[in-house]
Design an enzyme around this catalytic site. Structure first.
Site, mmCIF file in Angstrom:
data_model
loop_
_atom_site.group_PDB
_atom_site.id
_atom_site.type_symbol
_atom_site.label_atom_id
_atom_site.label_comp_id
_atom_site.label_asym_id
_atom_site.label_seq_id
_atom_site.Cartn_x
_atom_site.Cartn_y
_atom_site.Cartn_z
ATOM 1 N N THR A 185 0.833 -1.190 0.000
ATOM 2 C CA THR A 185 0.000 0.000 0.000
ATOM 3 C C THR A 185 0.876 1.252 0.000
ATOM 4 O O THR A 185 2.060 1.182 0.305
ATOM 5 C CB THR A 185 -0.863 0.037 1.269
ATOM 6 O OG1 THR A 185 -0.027 -0.318 2.384
ATOM 7 C CG2 THR A 185 -2.000 -0.922 1.200
ATOM 8 N N THR A 190 1.195 -0.514 6.600
ATOM 9 C CA THR A 190 1.332 -1.178 5.306
ATOM 10 C C THR A 190 1.804 -2.598 5.545
ATOM 11 O O THR A 190 2.514 -2.882 6.511
ATOM 12 C CB THR A 190 2.333 -0.431 4.405
ATOM 13 O OG1 THR A 190 2.553 -1.206 3.206
ATOM 14 C CG2 THR A 190 3.679 -0.233 5.077
ATOM 15 N N GLY A 191 1.407 -3.504 4.666
ATOM 16 C CA GLY A 191 1.813 -4.901 4.817
ATOM 17 C C GLY A 191 0.659 -5.830 4.506
ATOM 18 O O GLY A 191 -0.259 -5.479 3.755
ATOM 19 N N ILE A 192 0.668 -6.998 5.095
ATOM 20 C CA ILE A 192 -0.362 -7.998 4.830
ATOM 21 C C ILE A 192 -1.575 -7.712 5.712
ATOM 22 O O ILE A 192 -1.550 -7.883 6.925
ATOM 23 C CB ILE A 192 0.179 -9.411 5.068
ATOM 24 C CG1 ILE A 192 1.361 -9.666 4.128
ATOM 25 C CG2 ILE A 192 -0.913 -10.457 4.823
ATOM 26 C CD1 ILE A 192 2.039 -10.995 4.326
ATOM 27 N N GLY A 193 -2.642 -7.242 5.062
ATOM 28 C CA GLY A 193 -3.800 -6.731 5.782
ATOM 29 C C GLY A 193 -4.455 -7.722 6.712
ATOM 30 O O GLY A 193 -4.944 -7.353 7.789
ATOM 31 N N ARG A 251 -11.917 -9.161 -1.952
ATOM 32 C CA ARG A 251 -11.094 -9.082 -0.751
ATOM 33 C C ARG A 251 -10.860 -7.633 -0.343
ATOM 34 O O ARG A 251 -10.602 -6.766 -1.162
ATOM 35 C CB ARG A 251 -9.757 -9.774 -1.011
ATOM 36 C CG ARG A 251 -8.779 -9.728 0.169
ATOM 37 C CD ARG A 251 -7.756 -8.629 0.026
ATOM 38 N NE ARG A 251 -6.738 -8.692 1.078
ATOM 39 C CZ ARG A 251 -5.807 -7.757 1.274
ATOM 40 N NH1 ARG A 251 -5.774 -6.700 0.491
ATOM 41 N NH2 ARG A 251 -4.924 -7.885 2.253
ATOM 42 N N VAL A 252 -10.997 -7.357 0.949
ATOM 43 C CA VAL A 252 -10.710 -6.035 1.509
ATOM 44 C C VAL A 252 -9.631 -6.198 2.562
ATOM 45 O O VAL A 252 -9.739 -7.058 3.444
ATOM 46 C CB VAL A 252 -11.971 -5.400 2.130
ATOM 47 C CG1 VAL A 252 -11.628 -4.054 2.759
ATOM 48 C CG2 VAL A 252 -13.060 -5.239 1.077
ATOM 49 N N GLY A 253 -8.598 -5.380 2.479
ATOM 50 C CA GLY A 253 -7.520 -5.441 3.447
ATOM 51 C C GLY A 253 -7.678 -4.414 4.550
ATOM 52 O O GLY A 253 -8.774 -3.953 4.859
ATOM 53 N N ASP A 254 -6.559 -4.011 5.124
ATOM 54 C CA ASP A 254 -6.588 -3.091 6.259
ATOM 55 C C ASP A 254 -6.726 -1.626 5.853
ATOM 56 O O ASP A 254 -7.170 -0.796 6.652
ATOM 57 C CB ASP A 254 -5.309 -3.247 7.083
ATOM 58 C CG ASP A 254 -4.066 -2.874 6.278
ATOM 59 O OD1 ASP A 254 -3.735 -3.617 5.333
ATOM 60 O OD2 ASP A 254 -3.425 -1.844 6.570
#
Length: 303
Positions: free
Chosen positions: A185, A235-238, A213-216
């Site tokens: 992100t 930022t990173g793996i949500g 899919r929705v992340g953070d």
């Protein structure tokens, strides 16, 4: 909010695990944000300027550089904005919008906080927002690389069996499986000279991911947060970041008086080393960035 005059500041990141060769893009984004801050004095406008610059760059997983979904054709994007003047807006799974962060800002003026999918796209068209740029060869090349690696045994998302994407596949086209994940992100945090804080984030999603899919990034308290003590962007793996409500958790430590650099390091330490994660944040007196992976970023302060 204190009226005490202080130096404005900007911190911009290009994603945990993203190439450090792209740091010049973060520098340009920070410069434009600082110029906006000096001209207008609005922290949120400055944060949006920074993120818009990164969305338009094409090298980052946002806007023009957003990652292709597993079907090789769909792009779904998320974005968010928040400041200490009460403005809060987010968009999830939107398609064919050039600058999702500007759409998130527009949503903040509606009766809602978040719009998603087709409704978000229709709203973007109704207010005259531009469509996305055509898919680039770089995006297609990244997708080809991902698909070849998805057939392997190394997990593309730490802790997740690659075969689960086959089992729960929900695209219209069939899955074709003939160490890269796009989780980078982009984001910006800004402190205005008037003491107000703002944050803006944008992402082209994660690869691999199921449709929808929705992340953070659009979830308040997970990927972003701004309050009277500062502003934070993650930022990173949500899927991992959401479980820790990372942005709000770190903000709570800052609120309790923990020094910013220590609070960021503590937040990163919540995750296994194999999970890419990064944070940028600023308070009334500090501005820092911290990541367990390479993370292009830039930090600038008004003179």
């Amino acid at each position: 909010m204190s009226n005490k005059q202080q130096a404005g500041a900007v911190v911009v990141h290009g994603g945990a695990g993203a190439s450090l060769d792209n740091e010049d893009g973060c520098v340009l984004a920070a410069r434009r944000a600082l110029a906006q801050l000096e001209a207008r004095g609005d922290a949120l406008e400055a944060a949006i300027e920074a993120v818009t610059t990164l969305e338009d760059d094409g090298r980052f997983n946002a806007g023009n550089g957003a990652t292709l979904c597993l079907d090789g054709a769909t792009i779904e994007m998320d974005a968010s904005i928040m400041d200490t003047r009460g403005r809060l807006g987010a968009v999830a799974c939107v398609r064919d919008v050039k600058n999702p962060v500007k759409l998130a800002r527009a949503i903040a003026d509606t009766p809602h906080v978040m719009l998603a999918g087709e409704g978000a796209q229709r709203f973007a068209r109704s207010i005259g927002m531009r469509e996305s740029a055509p898919i680039s060869e770089r995006q297609r090349a990244d997708h080809r690389k991902l698909m070849s690696e998805l057939a392997g045994s190394v997990p593309l998302m730490p802790g997740i069996d690659n075969r689960l994407f086959d089992r729960f596949w929900n695209y219209k086209t069939p899955l074709q499986l003939p160490k890269s994940t796009a989780c980078d992100t982009v984001g910006a945090v800004v402190r205005g000279a008037d003491g107000h804080f703002a944050v803006a984030c944008s992402t082209g999603g994660s690869a691999p991911s199921l449709l929808g899919r929705v992340g953070d990034s659009p979830i308040i308290g997970s990927g972003f947060y701004a309050g009277p003590h500062g502003a934070i962007a993650a930022t990173g793996i949500g899927e991992h970041i959401i479980r820790h409500l990372l942005a709000r958790t770190v903000y709570g430590w800052i609120e309790d008086g923990i020094p910013l650099e220590q609070a960021l390091a503590r937040g990163i330490a919540l995750f296994d080393k194999e999970v890419s994660v990064g944070l940028i944040a600023l308070t009334r007196t500090e501005a820092h960035a911290h990541s367990n992976q390479g993370m292009p970023y830039s930090k600038m302060t008004q003179r």
